[in-house]
Design a protein around this motif. Structure first.
Motif: not given
Length: 280
Positions: A247-252
């Motif tokens: 899946v498309f991931l967001d970085e935190f």
């Protein structure tokens, strides 16, 4: 009872927008001009996509609105409220339940079906604008299939960075005829438009353009033989909540520990996955 017409717009406006949509479907990737109406949201906040939604929505439709992967952002909630208050239709966060999906910056992770319509909000529909400011000349370039400028931008990126760095609005070739901006979706979502089961519509309210990719249409991201198109790479990374890697991931970054972690950008998909895992 709403004081506005069904779906806010008057019937003549809806007909004009639907005619533009039909022309866009008949000529995949071609930018169809239309008389963009004034609606009660700011220009640049999805007026083009919203006008398509308002022109197409029926009493039996179910609407899902996404803003950069989230169903609960201010923009997504306000669009849903406007449509719901002027139509009375149901809304949902679940992709599988929706018949109309309006989105800013993402195509859902759940594969779309033939009975669904995907509507993408577009700030800049012209893929040649970075090389030519004149609308008259860009129209001429499309007519002559002169797309060297679109390739030039990618070539310059390869020369400078060793690879294409276009993260969003990565241009695509539609039906081997028109180069098109797929809206500011990430490169990760470009392949989802190719041979899609669903009709994909694009609306640019400020620029007064509508265009479309009909179901089962070839959509190819621009590339070179020695530098093929590649989506964003997430090798070695996974969603912290679900463990998903496809899946498309967001970085935190955790404020307390400074640890970097990743979450699935499609919040409803992540929620559905976790509920399914728990057997809810």
């Amino acid at each position: 009872m709403s004081k506005f017409p069904f779906a806010f717009l008057d019937e003549q406006s809806k007909k004009e927008i639907r005619r533009a949509v039909l022309k866009g479907v008949a000529i995949p990737g071609y930018q169809v001009p239309f008389a963009s109406r004034e609606i009660p949201i700011g220009r640049g906040w999805g007026t083009g996509g919203l006008q398509i939604t308002l022109a197409l929505v029926g009493q039996n439709d179910v609407l899902k609105v996404i803003d950069q992967g989230s169903d609960e952002s201010v923009n997504a909630e306000n669009i849903k409220k406007l449509v719901q208050k002027t139509t009375g239709i149901e809304t949902t966060i679940h992709t599988s339940e929706a018949t109309l999906i309006q989105s800013r910056h993402r195509i859902p992770e759940v594969p779309l079906r033939s009975d669904q319509i995907m509507i993408l909000q577009v700030p800049e529909p012209e893929p040649l604008r970075h090389v030519e400011r004149s609308e008259f000349k860009t129209k001429q370039m499309h007519a002559e299939k002169e797309y060297s400028g679109a390739y030039l931008l990618l070539f310059e990126q390869i020369m400078r960075y060793g690879q294409t760095s276009e993260g969003a609005d990565y241009p695509v070739y539609v039906h081997n005829r028109y180069v098109m901006n797929p809206s500011p979706i990430p490169r990760f979502d470009n392949p989802k438009i190719h041979q899609s089961d669903a009709l994909v519509l694009f609306g640019a309210g400020r620029e007064k353009k509508i265009y479309a990719v009909p179901p089962y249409t070839n959509v190819e991201s621009l590339a070179f033989d020695d530098y093929p198109f590649e989506v964003e790479a997430f090798e070695g990374k996974a969603c912290k909540a679900t463990g998903l890697t496809n899946v498309f991931l967001d970085e935190f970054t955790d404020e307390e520990t400074g640890e970097t972690y990743y979450l699935c950008n499609d919040t409803s998909y992540m929620q559905e996955y976790l509920e399914q895992k728990r057997g809810i």
